[in-house]
Design a protein around this motif. Structure first.
Motif, PDB file in Angstrom:
ATOM      1  N   VAL A  18       0.874  -1.172   0.000  1.00  0.00           N
ATOM      2  CA  VAL A  18       0.000   0.000   0.000  1.00  0.00           C
ATOM      3  C   VAL A  18       0.911   1.221   0.000  1.00  0.00           C
ATOM      4  O   VAL A  18       1.817   1.323   0.824  1.00  0.00           O
ATOM      5  CB  VAL A  18      -0.919   0.016   1.246  1.00  0.00           C
ATOM      6  CG1 VAL A  18      -1.817   1.243   1.236  1.00  0.00           C
ATOM      7  CG2 VAL A  18      -1.730  -1.266   1.340  1.00  0.00           C
ATOM      8  N   TYR A  19       0.663   2.129  -0.958  1.00  0.00           N
ATOM      9  CA  TYR A  19       1.504   3.324  -1.031  1.00  0.00           C
ATOM     10  C   TYR A  19       0.728   4.482  -1.650  1.00  0.00           C
ATOM     11  O   TYR A  19      -0.319   4.298  -2.256  1.00  0.00           O
ATOM     12  CB  TYR A  19       2.784   3.051  -1.822  1.00  0.00           C
ATOM     13  CG  TYR A  19       2.554   2.624  -3.261  1.00  0.00           C
ATOM     14  CD1 TYR A  19       2.648   3.550  -4.288  1.00  0.00           C
ATOM     15  CD2 TYR A  19       2.254   1.311  -3.587  1.00  0.00           C
ATOM     16  CE1 TYR A  19       2.439   3.181  -5.600  1.00  0.00           C
ATOM     17  CE2 TYR A  19       2.053   0.923  -4.889  1.00  0.00           C
ATOM     18  CZ  TYR A  19       2.138   1.862  -5.898  1.00  0.00           C
ATOM     19  OH  TYR A  19       1.928   1.489  -7.206  1.00  0.00           O
ATOM     20  N   ARG A  20       1.266   5.673  -1.481  1.00  0.00           N
ATOM     21  CA  ARG A  20       0.649   6.876  -2.051  1.00  0.00           C
ATOM     22  C   ARG A  20       1.490   7.304  -3.253  1.00  0.00           C
ATOM     23  O   ARG A  20       2.712   7.367  -3.183  1.00  0.00           O
ATOM     24  CB  ARG A  20       0.613   7.996  -1.013  1.00  0.00           C
ATOM     25  CG  ARG A  20      -0.132   9.223  -1.479  1.00  0.00           C
ATOM     26  CD  ARG A  20      -0.189  10.302  -0.409  1.00  0.00           C
ATOM     27  NE  ARG A  20      -0.757   9.841   0.844  1.00  0.00           N
ATOM     28  CZ  ARG A  20      -2.063   9.827   1.133  1.00  0.00           C
ATOM     29  NH1 ARG A  20      -2.935  10.250   0.269  1.00  0.00           N
ATOM     30  NH2 ARG A  20      -2.482   9.396   2.311  1.00  0.00           N
ATOM     31  N   ASP A  21       0.802   7.598  -4.354  1.00  0.00           N
ATOM     32  CA  ASP A  21       1.469   8.038  -5.583  1.00  0.00           C
ATOM     33  C   ASP A  21       0.671   9.192  -6.173  1.00  0.00           C
ATOM     34  O   ASP A  21      -0.501   9.014  -6.534  1.00  0.00           O
ATOM     35  CB  ASP A  21       1.551   6.876  -6.582  1.00  0.00           C
ATOM     36  CG  ASP A  21       2.286   7.244  -7.856  1.00  0.00           C
ATOM     37  OD1 ASP A  21       3.241   8.050  -7.777  1.00  0.00           O
ATOM     38  OD2 ASP A  21       1.897   6.739  -8.923  1.00  0.00           O
ATOM     39  N   LYS A  22       1.295  10.360  -6.214  1.00  0.00           N
ATOM     40  CA  LYS A  22       0.655  11.563  -6.753  1.00  0.00           C
ATOM     41  C   LYS A  22      -0.711  11.823  -6.118  1.00  0.00           C
ATOM     42  O   LYS A  22      -1.695  12.094  -6.790  1.00  0.00           O
ATOM     43  CB  LYS A  22       0.536  11.461  -8.274  1.00  0.00           C
ATOM     44  CG  LYS A  22       1.879  11.368  -8.968  1.00  0.00           C
ATOM     45  CD  LYS A  22       1.735  11.213 -10.452  1.00  0.00           C
ATOM     46  CE  LYS A  22       3.109  11.017 -11.065  1.00  0.00           C
ATOM     47  NZ  LYS A  22       3.037  10.698 -12.470  1.00  0.00           N
ATOM     48  N   GLY A  23      -0.757  11.679  -4.796  1.00  0.00           N
ATOM     49  CA  GLY A  23      -1.972  11.971  -4.058  1.00  0.00           C
ATOM     50  C   GLY A  23      -3.003  10.851  -4.028  1.00  0.00           C
ATOM     51  O   GLY A  23      -4.034  10.986  -3.395  1.00  0.00           O
ATOM     52  N   LYS A  24      -2.736   9.748  -4.704  1.00  0.00           N
ATOM     53  CA  LYS A  24      -3.673   8.616  -4.711  1.00  0.00           C
ATOM     54  C   LYS A  24      -3.073   7.458  -3.936  1.00  0.00           C
ATOM     55  O   LYS A  24      -1.867   7.210  -4.004  1.00  0.00           O
ATOM     56  CB  LYS A  24      -3.961   8.158  -6.133  1.00  0.00           C
ATOM     57  CG  LYS A  24      -4.741   9.151  -6.949  1.00  0.00           C
ATOM     58  CD  LYS A  24      -5.088   8.566  -8.301  1.00  0.00           C
ATOM     59  CE  LYS A  24      -5.922   9.550  -9.100  1.00  0.00           C
ATOM     60  NZ  LYS A  24      -6.296   8.994 -10.396  1.00  0.00           N
ATOM     61  N   ILE A  25      -3.927   6.754  -3.203  1.00  0.00           N
ATOM     62  CA  ILE A  25      -3.480   5.559  -2.492  1.00  0.00           C
ATOM     63  C   ILE A  25      -3.603   4.380  -3.450  1.00  0.00           C
ATOM     64  O   ILE A  25      -4.641   4.181  -4.087  1.00  0.00           O
ATOM     65  CB  ILE A  25      -4.304   5.317  -1.220  1.00  0.00           C
ATOM     66  CG1 ILE A  25      -4.055   6.468  -0.239  1.00  0.00           C
ATOM     67  CG2 ILE A  25      -3.955   3.967  -0.596  1.00  0.00           C
ATOM     68  CD1 ILE A  25      -4.890   6.406   1.012  1.00  0.00           C
ATOM     69  N   LYS A  26      -2.532   3.623  -3.565  1.00  0.00           N
ATOM     70  CA  LYS A  26      -2.503   2.464  -4.456  1.00  0.00           C
ATOM     71  C   LYS A  26      -2.252   1.205  -3.647  1.00  0.00           C
ATOM     72  O   LYS A  26      -1.522   1.227  -2.659  1.00  0.00           O
ATOM     73  CB  LYS A  26      -1.426   2.639  -5.518  1.00  0.00           C
ATOM     74  CG  LYS A  26      -1.680   3.870  -6.372  1.00  0.00           C
ATOM     75  CD  LYS A  26      -0.953   3.834  -7.652  1.00  0.00           C
ATOM     76  CE  LYS A  26      -1.357   5.031  -8.494  1.00  0.00           C
ATOM     77  NZ  LYS A  26      -0.760   4.976  -9.796  1.00  0.00           N
ATOM     78  N   VAL A  27      -2.874   0.126  -4.066  1.00  0.00           N
ATOM     79  CA  VAL A  27      -2.720  -1.167  -3.421  1.00  0.00           C
ATOM     80  C   VAL A  27      -2.363  -2.167  -4.511  1.00  0.00           C
ATOM     81  O   VAL A  27      -2.995  -2.210  -5.560  1.00  0.00           O
ATOM     82  CB  VAL A  27      -4.033  -1.604  -2.718  1.00  0.00           C
ATOM     83  CG1 VAL A  27      -3.849  -2.937  -2.021  1.00  0.00           C
ATOM     84  CG2 VAL A  27      -4.515  -0.535  -1.750  1.00  0.00           C
TER      85      VAL A  27
END
Length: 63
Positions: A18-27
Motif C-alpha cells: 500500500v503506497y501513495r502516488d501523486k496523491g492517490k493511495i494504491k494497493v
C-alpha cells in the motif's frame, strides 16, 4: 501448499503493498497464480487461483 511442494514456501506469505502516488493511495500485489505456476503443479495452481481471488476481493473491499 507446503505439504504439496515445499518450494511453495518461497512465495508465501503473499505480499500486499500500500503506497501513495501523486496523491492517490494504491494497493498492489504480485499475483500468486503467476508466481506458483513456475512449480508446474496443477493442484497448487488451483489453490493459488483461489488465494488470488480472495486477496483481490479483500483489496477491492478496502478501497
Amino acid at each position: 501448499m507446503l505439504e504439496i511442494n515445499k518450494l511453495a514456501g518461497y512465495f508465501l506469505p503473499c505480499k500486499i503493498t500500500v503506497y501513495r502516488d501523486k496523491g492517490k493511495i494504491k494497493v498492489g500485489m504480485p499475483k500468486p497464480s503467476v508466481l506458483l505456476r513456475s512449480l508446474n503443479n496443477e493442484e497448487l495452481n488451483t489453490i493459488s487461483d483461489e488465494i488470488e481471488r480472495r486477496l483481490m476481493s479483500a483489496i477491492q473491499k478496502s478501497i
